[in-house]
Design a protein around this motif. Structure first.
Motif, PDB file in Angstrom:
ATOM      1  N   VAL A 233       0.854  -1.190   0.000  1.00 49.88           N
ATOM      2  CA  VAL A 233       0.000   0.000   0.000  1.00 49.88           C
ATOM      3  C   VAL A 233       0.889   1.239   0.000  1.00 49.88           C
ATOM      4  CG1 VAL A 233      -1.934  -1.117   1.168  1.00 49.88           C
ATOM      5  CG2 VAL A 233      -0.171   0.016   2.520  1.00 49.88           C
ATOM      6  N   LEU A 234       0.399   2.307  -0.620  1.00 44.75           N
ATOM      7  CA  LEU A 234       1.136   3.565  -0.638  1.00 44.75           C
ATOM      8  C   LEU A 234       0.886   4.310   0.664  1.00 44.75           C
ATOM      9  CD1 LEU A 234       2.849   5.601  -2.304  1.00 44.75           C
ATOM     10  CD2 LEU A 234       0.680   6.610  -3.050  1.00 44.75           C
ATOM     11  N   ALA A 235       1.946   4.661   1.376  1.00 46.59           N
ATOM     12  CA  ALA A 235       1.824   5.366   2.658  1.00 46.59           C
ATOM     13  C   ALA A 235       2.011   6.869   2.509  1.00 46.59           C
ATOM     14  CB  ALA A 235       2.840   4.808   3.651  1.00 46.59           C
ATOM     15  N   ASP A 236       2.915   7.267   1.644  1.00 50.65           N
ATOM     16  CA  ASP A 236       3.191   8.697   1.475  1.00 50.65           C
ATOM     17  C   ASP A 236       3.876   8.891   0.135  1.00 50.65           C
ATOM     18  OD1 ASP A 236       3.307  11.377   2.033  1.00 50.65           O
ATOM     19  OD2 ASP A 236       5.097  11.255   3.297  1.00 50.65           O
ATOM     20  N   ALA A 237       3.708  10.075  -0.458  1.00 51.19           N
ATOM     21  CA  ALA A 237       4.335  10.334  -1.752  1.00 51.19           C
ATOM     22  C   ALA A 237       4.375  11.823  -2.024  1.00 51.19           C
ATOM     23  CB  ALA A 237       3.572   9.625  -2.872  1.00 51.19           C
ATOM     24  N   PHE A 289       8.994  11.497  -8.938  1.00 52.15           N
ATOM     25  CA  PHE A 289       8.067  10.998  -7.934  1.00 52.15           C
ATOM     26  C   PHE A 289       8.845  10.229  -6.876  1.00 52.15           C
ATOM     27  CE2 PHE A 289       5.727   7.316  -6.338  1.00 52.15           C
ATOM     28  CZ  PHE A 289       4.506   7.839  -5.938  1.00 52.15           C
ATOM     29  N   SER A 290       8.534  10.494  -5.619  1.00 50.35           N
ATOM     30  CA  SER A 290       9.109   9.729  -4.513  1.00 50.35           C
ATOM     31  C   SER A 290       7.960   9.144  -3.709  1.00 50.35           C
ATOM     32  CB  SER A 290       9.979  10.620  -3.625  1.00 50.35           C
ATOM     33  OG  SER A 290      11.056  11.156  -4.359  1.00 50.35           O
ATOM     34  N   GLY A 291       7.962   7.848  -3.537  1.00 49.62           N
ATOM     35  CA  GLY A 291       6.874   7.195  -2.824  1.00 49.62           C
ATOM     36  C   GLY A 291       7.379   6.297  -1.711  1.00 49.62           C
ATOM     37  N   GLU A 292       6.636   6.265  -0.623  1.00 50.43           N
ATOM     38  CA  GLU A 292       6.946   5.348   0.463  1.00 50.43           C
ATOM     39  C   GLU A 292       5.811   4.334   0.557  1.00 50.43           C
ATOM     40  OE1 GLU A 292       7.262   5.666   5.233  1.00 50.43           O
ATOM     41  OE2 GLU A 292       8.783   6.808   4.127  1.00 50.43           O
TER      42      GLU A 292
END
Length: 302
Positions: A233-237, A289-292
């Protein structure tokens, strides 16, 4: 020196449509406006500029269906003909058609121009409607060779794309697809037309969605390579936009830019993974794009 480009400025568009009308419609006594049709907002437009920046040739490509695209409205100013400009525009539009995955390109050619197109690989397939009942045309077709790409673990990539299309149906409408996976690099692409805003560029939200899925896909493939299971799941971006996407939406992610540790999953804990994704417009980087992502361990079956 000549250069094939997409119209960008208001002045570009004015010259682009003026050439269409002057060469293709005015000689047939057709009014202004007849040089346009219903596909203008959903097509790829190209023009040739000379070394002074003057527009001297124009052409357009639009998708007919998933297998076929059509080139229309190709015209070159008389003083600049016989210099290979039509060939340059054809090659540019055919490259776009290949990237969109269609099997062939069609066009309606004046009977006097069939030799030119035949020399470029087109074949006559039948008669075409006469333009305003005045000029005989034939329909011509050129099959396209597929773009060679590297796909490591093809079934993984097929399964990944199916996950997106089945669980997020809008991704199919957006034309989002797995394009290439080498084991080190993962690339996705999307169709521009269904994601185009009123400015003729890609919606920022569509760019964000494509980048998010690319990062998600990279984590998914790394887990497959390591034989690890879990729900991602994507937590932050965050995403930084530098330029608009006007031609070919691409996202590229590298395993070397993936940071984090899957080890907590072994003890039933969540893992946090960071991914960097480059957003490209054809060969130009236009956003980052940077995603956590959080990977949740699978519940063990009782």
């Amino acid at each position: 020196m000549y250069q094939v480009v997409a119209p960008q400025t208001e002045a570009d568009w004015e010259q682009y449509y003026e050439i269409r009308w002057q060469i293709l419609r005015a000689p047939l006594q057709q009014p202004r406006g007849s040089e346009k049709d219903e596909y203008e907002q959903h097509a790829w437009h190209r023009m040739v500029k000379d070394d002074t920046g003057k527009v001297v040739g124009v052409a357009r490509l639009h998708l007919v269906n998933n297998e076929e695209s059509q080139i229309r409205y190709m015209a070159v100013i008389e003083d600049h003909r016989r210099k290979g400009l039509a060939t340059m525009m054809l090659e540019s539009l055919e490259a776009i058609a290949r990237q969109e995955g269609v099997d062939r390109v069609i066009l309606n050619a004046r009977t006097s121009a069939t030799n030119f197109y035949e020399n470029l690989g087109y074949q006559v397939t039948g008669d075409a409607p006469e333009i305003f009942g005045a000029i005989p045309h034939v329909q011509m077709c050129k099959p396209l060779d597929k773009v060679e790409v590297i796909i490591r673990h093809p079934q993984w990539c097929v399964d990944l794309q199916n996950i997106w299309h089945q669980q997020i149906p809008i991704t199919q409408l957006m034309g989002i697809r797995v394009y290439q996976y080498t084991g080190e690099t993962f690339e996705t692409r999307a169709a521009l037309n269904p994601n185009m805003n009123l400015h003729g560029t890609m919606f920022a939200g569509s760019i964000y969605s494509l980048a998010t899925l690319t990062g998600w896909g990279l984590v998914h493939l790394r887990m497959k390579e390591s034989d690890i299971e879990g729900d991602i799941v994507l937590a932050d971006a965050n995403v930084h936009y530098h330029k608009p996407v006007t031609e070919l939406p691409r996202c590229i992610a590298h395993f070397e830019h993936l940071e984090g540790d899957f080890e907590p999953l072994k003890s039933g804990k969540k893992a946090r993974i960071s991914v960097q994704v480059d957003v490209m417009d054809d060969q130009v980087k236009v956003a980052q794009f940077s995603g956590e992502y959080v990977v949740i361990p699978k519940k063990k079956k009782k």
